[in-house]
Design a protein around this motif. Sequence first.
Motif, PDB file in Angstrom:
ATOM      1  N   ASN A  43       1.058  -1.301   0.013  1.00 25.00           N
ATOM      2  CA  ASN A  43      -0.029   0.024  -0.037  1.00 25.00           C
ATOM      3  C   ASN A  43       0.907   1.151   0.095  1.00 25.00           C
ATOM      4  N   MET A  44       0.733   2.116  -0.916  1.00 23.92           N
ATOM      5  CA  MET A  44       1.662   3.159  -1.297  1.00 23.92           C
ATOM      6  C   MET A  44       0.711   4.523  -1.223  1.00 23.92           C
ATOM      7  N   ARG A  45      -0.215   4.332  -0.966  1.00 20.70           N
ATOM      8  CA  ARG A  45      -1.099   5.606  -1.157  1.00 20.70           C
ATOM      9  C   ARG A  45      -0.792   6.495   0.123  1.00 20.70           C
ATOM     10  N   GLY A  46      -0.450   7.773  -0.017  1.00 19.74           N
ATOM     11  CA  GLY A  46      -0.299   8.800   1.110  1.00 19.74           C
ATOM     12  C   GLY A  46       0.933   8.423   1.763  1.00 19.74           C
ATOM     13  N   LYS A  47       1.990   7.393   1.270  1.00 21.71           N
ATOM     14  CA  LYS A  47       3.212   7.056   1.993  1.00 21.71           C
ATOM     15  C   LYS A  47       4.335   8.297   1.433  1.00 21.71           C
ATOM     16  N   THR A  48       5.128   8.383   2.224  1.00 21.35           N
ATOM     17  CA  THR A  48       6.273   9.518   1.643  1.00 21.35           C
ATOM     18  C   THR A  48       7.370   8.566   1.532  1.00 21.35           C
ATOM     19  N   ILE A  49       8.032   8.422   0.225  1.00 23.08           N
ATOM     20  CA  ILE A  49       9.308   7.605   0.013  1.00 23.08           C
ATOM     21  C   ILE A  49      10.377   8.754  -0.057  1.00 23.08           C
ATOM     22  N   ALA A  50      11.695   8.465   0.447  1.00 25.27           N
ATOM     23  CA  ALA A  50      12.768   9.318   0.237  1.00 25.27           C
ATOM     24  C   ALA A  50      13.758   8.534  -0.668  1.00 25.27           C
ATOM     25  N   VAL A  51      14.150   9.230  -1.776  1.00 27.66           N
ATOM     26  CA  VAL A  51      15.003   8.754  -2.856  1.00 27.66           C
ATOM     27  C   VAL A  51      16.432   9.262  -2.749  1.00 27.66           C
ATOM     28  N   LEU A  52      17.542   8.456  -2.610  1.00 25.21           N
ATOM     29  CA  LEU A  52      18.835   8.944  -2.407  1.00 25.21           C
ATOM     30  C   LEU A  52      19.512   8.557  -3.986  1.00 25.21           C
ATOM     31  N   GLY A  53      20.034   9.446  -4.606  1.00 25.78           N
ATOM     32  CA  GLY A  53      20.426   9.338  -5.889  1.00 25.78           C
ATOM     33  C   GLY A  53      19.574   9.092  -6.934  1.00 25.78           C
ATOM     34  N   GLY A  82       0.590   6.479  -5.660  1.00 26.84           N
ATOM     35  CA  GLY A  82      -0.012   7.390  -4.879  1.00 26.84           C
ATOM     36  C   GLY A  82       1.029   7.894  -3.728  1.00 26.84           C
ATOM     37  N   ALA A  83       2.208   7.491  -4.086  1.00 25.35           N
ATOM     38  CA  ALA A  83       3.350   8.133  -3.044  1.00 25.35           C
ATOM     39  C   ALA A  83       3.667   9.337  -3.240  1.00 25.35           C
ATOM     40  N   LYS A  84       4.026   9.915  -2.345  1.00 23.59           N
ATOM     41  CA  LYS A  84       5.012  11.320  -2.147  1.00 23.59           C
ATOM     42  C   LYS A  84       6.395  10.875  -2.255  1.00 23.59           C
TER      43      LYS A  84
END
Length: 436
Positions: free
Chosen positions: A310-320, A346-348
């Motif tokens: 479930n990704m909706r509303g989740k915040t994902i940090a991307v390095l690189g 649906g992720a931020k």
Amino acid sequence: MRITMIGTGYVGLVSGACFADFGHQVTCVDKDAGKIAALHRGEIPIYEPGLDELVAANVKAGRLDFTTDLTLPVGEADAVFIAVGTPSRRGDGHADLSYVYAAAKEIAAALKGFTVVVTKSTVPVGTGDEVERLIRETNPTADAAVASNPEFLREGAAIRDFKFPDRIVIGTADERARKVMGEIYRPLSLNQGPLMYTARRTAELIKYAANAFLATKITFINEMADLAEKVGADVQDVARGIGMDNRIGSKFLHAGPGFGGSCFPKDTRALVQTAHDHDVPVRIVEAVLAVNDNRKRAMARKVSHALGGNMRGKTIAVLGLTFKPDTDDMREAPSIPLVTGLTDMGAKVKAFDPAGMAQAKAELPDITYCEDAYDCAKGADALVIVTEWVQFRALDLPRLKAAMAQPIVVDLRNIYRPAEMAEHGFSYHSVGRGDA
């Protein structure tokens, strides 16, 4: 020797600066007046470690100059290198040779005396024949020989690759051209730079074959990583175990999110199209392209799996964000389909890259860009390591965990040890090694 370099992109600028550092007199030509003005101000349009110092030193020494007008430098040159872009043509995957052919015509009109015209750009087999035809057609009296001299530069290590090459491939049957090219590369003789003289078409094919083979190695170990996850093996040990066989070698056996960049995707597609044009099946290369495209799209699903689907509303940090470290190149970077897939679910997305964020904003305008890795991790439900920048190899793990909403790390480059991450309380997901 007097050298004129047509194009101040990655290949042209690095090659021109290195030739100047050998002691040759080099003029780099580009139609982009803004780029030439910036170079005169000492501003380098690409990120490559050490290039700014190399350019500045040779400009100061009077061996390197920049202009928008090729007439005078071509007329005075012993050799003119064509180093313009050959992007994939829209719709069919063929290399777009319009810039190469336009350059050939302009060069032809300015030639004076014997000159070697060299294709440095990556071009399909037979391009040198067409360049030669265009020169003869444009200027029938021109005394010129056309040679192929493909580049084998790794972004992030291009200067060293140029000065300490594995091989220098020169494709020409003209003895005068061989003499000129041998003199240009003579400064490398102390480094025992291996010059390999071939037919022109052979040199053109060598470049494509080399990139296709390296892309195949990457794709192979990525498929082994998928299998390792299913059977409980460690793909890093698998890679080391097969790489110690000197018939295989350890390079390009690093499992990850798939290959990107300016060369491998474009060149493998162009090789496939060349083979199709000649009714020659290249099923392995076709499979490499298909598997790599699928893999890059699958990485977003891997992140989703780490979060329970479930990704909706989740915040994902991307390095690189760049396709590899020590470059600002975003061309076909695995981060692009990854971030697009995450946002589609649906992720931020928040992101940080040491050098590529200005370029990334054009490709990924709807995400949040951060000041550093810890700012990126703040409030994140998961952190994804996409590019193995050295800055990400020794993160303060307690600080990282404290910043995150959930201690979930998806390491697509396997730069951390699962046991270490588990000790620090992370739910850790890597490639081909199982989860911790």
